[in-house]
Motif scaffolding. Structure first.
Motif, PDB file in Angstrom:
ATOM      1  N   LEU A 167      -2.091  16.010   0.339  1.00  0.00           N
ATOM      2  CA  LEU A 167      -2.575  16.138  -1.029  1.00  0.00           C
ATOM      3  C   LEU A 167      -3.949  17.087  -0.609  1.00  0.00           C
ATOM      4  N   GLY A 168      -4.652  16.552   0.362  1.00  0.00           N
ATOM      5  CA  GLY A 168      -5.903  17.164   0.930  1.00  0.00           C
ATOM      6  C   GLY A 168      -7.145  16.901  -0.048  1.00  0.00           C
ATOM      7  N   ALA A 223      -3.147  12.782  -6.918  1.00  0.00           N
ATOM      8  CA  ALA A 223      -3.803  13.977  -6.659  1.00  0.00           C
ATOM      9  C   ALA A 223      -5.135  14.325  -7.373  1.00  0.00           C
ATOM     10  N   ALA A 224      -5.986  15.430  -7.077  1.00  0.00           N
ATOM     11  CA  ALA A 224      -7.120  15.663  -7.673  1.00  0.00           C
ATOM     12  C   ALA A 224      -7.199  15.441  -9.299  1.00  0.00           C
ATOM     13  N   LEU A 262       0.846  -1.249  -0.009  1.00  0.00           N
ATOM     14  CA  LEU A 262       0.149  -0.115   0.001  1.00  0.00           C
ATOM     15  C   LEU A 262       0.959   1.213  -0.030  1.00  0.00           C
ATOM     16  N   LEU A 292      -8.350   8.064  -3.237  1.00  0.00           N
ATOM     17  CA  LEU A 292      -8.102   7.513  -1.939  1.00  0.00           C
ATOM     18  C   LEU A 292      -7.312   6.191  -2.264  1.00  0.00           C
ATOM     19  N   VAL A 300      -7.108   3.796  -0.106  1.00  0.00           N
ATOM     20  CA  VAL A 300      -7.899   2.583   0.481  1.00  0.00           C
ATOM     21  C   VAL A 300      -9.409   2.967   0.538  1.00  0.00           C
ATOM     22  N   THR A 301     -10.153   1.984  -0.244  1.00  0.00           N
ATOM     23  CA  THR A 301     -11.891   2.336  -0.113  1.00  0.00           C
ATOM     24  C   THR A 301     -12.565   1.327   0.175  1.00  0.00           C
ATOM     25  N   ASP A 302     -13.798   1.474   0.786  1.00  0.00           N
ATOM     26  CA  ASP A 302     -14.883   0.302   0.692  1.00  0.00           C
ATOM     27  C   ASP A 302     -14.375  -0.977   1.296  1.00  0.00           C
ATOM     28  N   LEU A 340       0.588  11.007   3.342  1.00  0.00           N
ATOM     29  CA  LEU A 340       0.059  11.107   4.924  1.00  0.00           C
ATOM     30  C   LEU A 340      -1.333  11.198   4.895  1.00  0.00           C
ATOM     31  N   ASP A 341      -2.065  11.720   4.024  1.00  0.00           N
ATOM     32  CA  ASP A 341      -3.422  12.001   4.261  1.00  0.00           C
ATOM     33  C   ASP A 341      -4.168  11.152   3.395  1.00  0.00           C
ATOM     34  N   GLY A 342      -3.692   9.747   2.971  1.00  0.00           N
ATOM     35  CA  GLY A 342      -4.510   8.373   2.781  1.00  0.00           C
ATOM     36  C   GLY A 342      -4.813   8.715   1.144  1.00  0.00           C
ATOM     37  N   ARG A 343      -4.122   9.550   0.323  1.00  0.00           N
ATOM     38  CA  ARG A 343      -4.279   9.779  -0.980  1.00  0.00           C
ATOM     39  C   ARG A 343      -3.160   8.799  -1.966  1.00  0.00           C
TER      40      ARG A 343
END
Lengths: 358, 358
Positions: free
Chosen positions: B303-304, B171-172, B161, B308, B310-312, B165-168
């Motif tokens: 990234l903010g 980027a957008a 994985l 993501l 990890v999902t679902d 740091l914020d799980g992304r």
């Protein structure tokens, strides 16, 4: 310019004395040793916190008490920070050294405070022999956060961030107790104990009704101030509103502008603040470039859904991502050793600084 | 039961020999030392990988070559794993030991493989003195992943994985090169080199056209198999489709069921697979309880917004979150030392195992 072995030894002693002062608060930690012209130690002093004498004045008073008026005439003052030239709660140290007839001043760190600087120049203009710089790095390290705050002209901001491994701060149904392990939760109190003020947004204050006091660890001096930033009211029954009514240092800064909040905190003489959240307030500080340090508690938990710990930093593409330089990684161990205890897990703490792009 | 000092020393030697075998593949690493009744070493052997003789047979062959037929009669076989009793590519070792007239067998680890077990019982039934268990923990550690796979009856699954740091993971705008630092990206190749197969879902295969080969680090033996899981076709021009046409070990498992995929991989004799993504495939494995280890590369980047990592996972509330026990935390340093190089940052690697709730 060179200094004598006696002055070098005295500076080492002055640094030791300085370290006895309080690590937080509006003033730096400063130590001073007064030497006779032959190198003998006449006396020593240090600063004990805002409202008490500066180190030079403390040392002069000790010499006067022990050896009488005029005992510091012709002496050398060895001091960890350039003597100040401004009148705050106490008079300027440069003037006190001149009044005492000190002939030479050896100082380590130059005063980074534009309002206080000029002490060395004033002393030189009055004929004092001034040497600045020896062991300046040690002195600066001793007051690293204060120095940074003075240079920035605002409080240093540490952002505390707690997240699951996949970036969530709460599960899909909003539950979040406990994502971090117990050791990490206690560690946050250690962080709080090292700052002048703890900040949260009104969103967090309304949602969590936090207490924000330091618990579990000793606090040197008073509890840090507790500060809510934002325009919404807190209910009178909230813990913070109750604490404010009891006269405890709780402030509600009714602004959404991080710079305005920091200006207000600076005026309250806060030099280091801990931004505890929530994500909206933290993102506002981040976007404004007002985060100096990030302490992230990454819990080895996967949620896959739920509230995101960090949102909306204004970053659209990877090239715009702000990298952080990692200064420390610590593993905060589980402390029960009971694998069935879901509230106790190892947590990884990262201490980082936003990288300033060149 | 006790063993002699000579047997204890021989087991230490057998473990050394075992470690010379290949660390991955369908078979465990096994070493064997044959002792004469007076404790002298008659010969030694080890297993060199699937299709080559088992350690006992290798040792017996050496003794026969050096000392002639019948030289192992009355000997003691000291072996790191219980002699097998099944006929795979090679004959059962229990039978070979009986044929050679071995009088005593000291083995460390008991055979965890239900299909191969029974060797000790067969030897005992034929009158051989069998002692099992000495230094079994060392032997098990040597083949930890193989043992686990055999006990589970399926390949061990390591999930790799990579996240900000914020799980992304991007980027957008979808850009993701590079979130992890260079050292972390190279470290992934070390992970790949230690497994039998590298897995991705068709989503990742179609989006990224990955190569999935081991680069930058040496590979012991062949490259791990490259496996795509999912029902969608890959274009003939994709790297994996091209590699498959060249006869390289690339498999497309046309299923969305993680258990079915693992059954197929087990039948291909894979004992350890690396699940590299994407989030859909990883979440399917996670929800099925088929992740044995998680290796997370956490990059100190915020990234903010964006994709993501990890999902679902089917987790609705914090009480249902699966905790991971951290077995290792490593800081993978930036390697250029150039702070202006955004592709090179320190990355923190966490190695974890899902906690089995009691």
């Amino acid at each position: 310019m060179t200094i004598t072995p006696a002055e070098h030894a005295a500076m080492g002693r002055a640094l030791e004395l300085a370290a006895r002062g309080p690590a937080r608060g509006p003033n730096p930690r400063v130590g001073c040793v007064l030497l006779a012209p032959d190198g003998r130690v006449l006396g020593e002093g240090h600063h004990r916190g805002a409202g008490t004498p500066h180190a030079e004045v403390d040392a002069l008073a000790g010499v006067r008490a022990a050896h009488g008026e005029g005992a510091a005439r012709g002496a050398t003052a060895v001091v960890t920070l350039e003597p100040c030239n401004h009148r705050g709660r106490t008079g300027p140290c440069a003037g006190a050294l001149l009044d005492a007839g000190v002939a030479r001043v050896v100082h380590a760190q130059h005063d980074p405070n534009p309002a206080a600087a000029g002490g060395a120049a004033r002393l030189r203009a009055a004929g004092v022999d001034v040497v600045g710089g020896p062991m300046a790095d040690d002195a600066r390290t001793l007051n690293a956060t204060w120095t940074r705050a003075v240079e920035l002209g605002r409080p240093v901001v540490t952002w505390k961030l707690a997240t699951s491994l996949d970036g969530r701060s709460a599960a899909a149904d909003g539950t979040s107790r406990w994502i971090s392990g117990r050791a990490a939760r206690h560690d946050v109190h250690r962080l709080r104990a090292g700052v002048d003020a703890v900040l949260v947004g009104t969103g967090t204050a309304l949602a969590d009704d936090p207490d924000l006091r330091v618990r579990h660890v000793p606090v040197e001096g008073a509890q840090p101030a507790r500060v809510v930033v934002g325009v919404r009211d807190l209910p009178p029954s909230s813990r913070l509103a109750q604490a404010a009514r009891s006269g405890e240092p709780v402030h509600h800064l009714r602004t959404r502008d991080p710079r305005a909040a920091l200006d207000a905190l600076w005026a309250l003489e806060h030099r280091h603040v801990l931004l505890e959240g929530g994500p909206t307030l933290a993102a506002a500080f981040w976007r404004a470039g007002l985060v100096d340090e990030v302490v992230a508690y990454v819990a080895p938990v996967l949620l896959g859904a739920g509230t995101l710990a960090v949102t909306d930093l204004g970053i659209g593409t990877i090239a715009d991502a702000v990298r952080l330089d990692v200064s420390d990684v610590a593993v905060l161990p589980a402390d029960t050793g009971d694998p069935a205890d879901p509230t106790d897990t190892t947590t990884v703490r990262l201490t980082m600084r936003p990288r300033k792009e060149s």
